[in-house]
Write a protein that holds these residues in place. Sequence first.
Motif, mmCIF file in Angstrom:
data_model
loop_
_atom_site.group_PDB
_atom_site.id
_atom_site.type_symbol
_atom_site.label_atom_id
_atom_site.label_comp_id
_atom_site.label_asym_id
_atom_site.label_seq_id
_atom_site.Cartn_x
_atom_site.Cartn_y
_atom_site.Cartn_z
ATOM 1 N N UNK A 46 40.993 40.370 36.490
ATOM 2 C CA UNK A 46 42.416 40.712 36.437
ATOM 3 C C UNK A 46 43.096 40.361 37.756
ATOM 4 N N UNK A 47 42.459 40.750 38.864
ATOM 5 C CA UNK A 47 43.087 40.505 40.163
ATOM 6 C C UNK A 47 43.256 39.001 40.404
ATOM 7 N N UNK A 48 42.251 38.220 40.032
ATOM 8 C CA UNK A 48 42.361 36.773 40.175
ATOM 9 C C UNK A 48 43.487 36.222 39.316
ATOM 10 N N UNK A 49 43.582 36.718 38.081
ATOM 11 C CA UNK A 49 44.596 36.191 37.160
ATOM 12 C C UNK A 49 46.007 36.625 37.549
ATOM 13 N N UNK A 83 32.361 33.026 49.834
ATOM 14 C CA UNK A 83 32.041 32.753 48.436
ATOM 15 C C UNK A 83 33.242 32.970 47.505
ATOM 16 N N UNK A 84 33.545 31.988 46.661
ATOM 17 C CA UNK A 84 34.620 32.152 45.677
ATOM 18 C C UNK A 84 34.103 33.057 44.556
ATOM 19 N N UNK A 85 34.735 34.222 44.372
ATOM 20 C CA UNK A 85 34.265 35.171 43.357
ATOM 21 C C UNK A 85 35.061 35.049 42.066
ATOM 22 N N UNK A 86 36.367 35.067 42.187
ATOM 23 C CA UNK A 86 37.228 34.988 41.020
ATOM 24 C C UNK A 86 38.485 34.246 41.460
ATOM 25 N N UNK A 145 48.265 28.229 21.518
ATOM 26 C CA UNK A 145 49.290 28.742 22.419
ATOM 27 C C UNK A 145 49.235 28.010 23.746
ATOM 28 N N UNK A 146 49.819 28.623 24.779
ATOM 29 C CA UNK A 146 49.809 27.992 26.102
ATOM 30 C C UNK A 146 49.157 28.926 27.115
ATOM 31 N N UNK A 147 48.502 28.339 28.106
ATOM 32 C CA UNK A 147 47.779 29.114 29.120
ATOM 33 C C UNK A 147 48.785 29.811 30.039
ATOM 34 N N UNK A 148 48.735 31.147 30.077
ATOM 35 C CA UNK A 148 49.706 31.931 30.868
ATOM 36 C C UNK A 148 49.200 32.196 32.282
ATOM 37 N N UNK A 149 47.908 32.495 32.390
ATOM 38 C CA UNK A 149 47.251 32.567 33.698
ATOM 39 C C UNK A 149 45.755 32.447 33.484
ATOM 40 N N UNK A 150 45.012 32.250 34.574
ATOM 41 C CA UNK A 150 43.560 32.035 34.445
ATOM 42 C C UNK A 150 42.857 32.346 35.747
ATOM 43 N N UNK A 151 41.536 32.537 35.644
ATOM 44 C CA UNK A 151 40.652 32.622 36.805
ATOM 45 C C UNK A 151 39.320 32.034 36.365
ATOM 46 N N UNK A 152 38.350 32.042 37.281
ATOM 47 C CA UNK A 152 37.010 31.572 36.939
ATOM 48 C C UNK A 152 36.004 32.671 37.300
ATOM 49 N N UNK A 153 35.183 33.053 36.352
ATOM 50 C CA UNK A 153 34.116 34.020 36.609
ATOM 51 C C UNK A 153 32.963 33.254 37.249
ATOM 52 N N UNK A 170 55.434 49.825 28.551
ATOM 53 C CA UNK A 170 55.190 48.683 27.667
ATOM 54 C C UNK A 170 55.620 47.388 28.353
ATOM 55 N N UNK A 171 54.724 46.383 28.336
ATOM 56 C CA UNK A 171 55.053 45.096 28.930
ATOM 57 C C UNK A 171 54.502 44.902 30.327
ATOM 58 N N UNK A 172 53.845 45.918 30.856
ATOM 59 C CA UNK A 172 53.270 45.818 32.188
ATOM 60 C C UNK A 172 51.931 45.076 32.101
ATOM 61 N N UNK A 173 51.607 44.240 33.075
ATOM 62 C CA UNK A 173 50.358 43.464 33.098
ATOM 63 C C UNK A 173 49.326 44.272 33.874
#
Lengths: 147, 379
Positions: B135-138, B186-189, A57-65, B235-238
């Motif tokens: 989630x918040x980062x994404x 510091x970068x956390x996420x 598929x395609x990357x929709x969103x991302x972050x880094x842990x 339905x459909x909410x992130x």
Amino acid sequence: MTTTVAVADGIFEIRDGKPVLLGTRCTNCDNHMYPRQTGCPRCLFNEQEDVELATEGTLWTWTVQAFPPKSPPYLGPVGDDFVPYGVGYVELPGQLRVEGRLTISDPDQLQIGMPMELVLDPLTVDEDGNQVVTYAFAPKNENGDPS
Amino acid sequence: MSDVAIVGIGMHEFGRHDGISGMDQGVTAVRRALADCGQQWSAMEFAVGGSMDGGAADTMVSRIGLTGLPFTNVVNGCATGGTALAQAVNTIQSGAGDLGIAIGFDKHEKGAFRIRGPRGKDWYGGSGLALTTQFFGMKINRYMHQYGITQPTLAKVGAKAFRNGALNPMAWRRKPLSEQEVAESLMLSYPLTQYMFCSPGEGGVAMVLCRADKAKEYTDRPIYLKAAAVRTRKFGSFEVLAPSIAIEHDPGPTAAASKAAFEMAGIGPEDVDVAQLQDTEAGAEIMHMAENGFCEHGEQEQMLANGETEINGRLPVNTDGGCLANGEPIGASGLRQVYENVLQLRGDAGERQVPNDPKVAYTHVYGAPGISGVTILSR
């Protein structure tokens, strides 16, 4: 010889060294769900069938842990051995967006929209000496060349 | 809806308080709210209270008075305080009581909010996916990509929060931080840094409510509740901690709660003079500005550059420093926002008072697993 085992049953199967995600499809409205569940939150219908989800598929969103998660529950290395990892949602066309680890954790190498594919990702070795793996998404190598 | 008034407010300082239980902080908030409107506990006809980690709220009666009043415990995640308020409003509107109190308090350990997997054997937490910070980062990363919000704008939100917190004697973090300090922490996420995130904390808030036509018996400065709405995800909410999401899009519970509240109040976003919006992290405040109808998606970049959400701006947002400067004691957080708006509408907000005599104030809480609560207050 080390045996490779999935982190849990019923989430994905290992086939030819690659993960296949186990999902559910609503037979009434075609809504896809992952992991498997009964009951469709879209149409409220309660008859579903088991399906295998797309592996690309395609990357929709991302972050880094960037910091170690609490362990437990995290099974990967923590403390000084912790390795940052990417996390993202990959859109499987016509199905849904699945959350997973990413094999890339460098923000400069991650871009929304890039093609991704499923791979196995080692987490830890269990007390029986088995290699415990989860699934992850890796950038898809379009040419098939070793990356 | 204008048949309920807030006549007394009380707060225990937010932050970390060694040796003071969450319940202690709730009791202090109750005593301060009663003193604010010159009432005794014995006058309360009902109470609604909630806490996630601080114990059952109703047990506090053994310390503040065994008067026999009906006391309802509520637990509703991040919307616990807002739900306590909504239940108090319902009680008054139904005629079951004319005068009562809503209470929220909490005390969380550092790094609290441990998440367990969605089901069965914990493959989700085991794989390193059970962190709300991800989630918040994404969500903001996708939003920035779609609407052209930049990282310096995230830092602006953080710096504003700590600047406002420095003016608030009840806030936890009272040291101003520059945009550079926020951005370079510091970068956390990715793209969120340490000072762009709020922390689990401690605190308590209580408020005395009554039938609007009786408000002047208790105070000469009643604040009227024009709307209180709570909505859950469709339905459909992130949303947070979701192993998968639908491709179909829903604007989410915040947009729904906001729309319902504005309809209830019979006004629009352009009528709001001051707003407290859920800022679990800096990106949330930016996205919630649009989800609550205060701007179009993407306009935040210019609004922040213009200083429009500063205390003296066109639409002051999180004037008390928000979750970023106050921390998030789950049970108390939503009521903290209402407390701040009552102060602002009374003109009692001191150094952080919004100028030009604000008349309408808005609060918004958001939390797992996809719940939003909105209130609209007016003088």
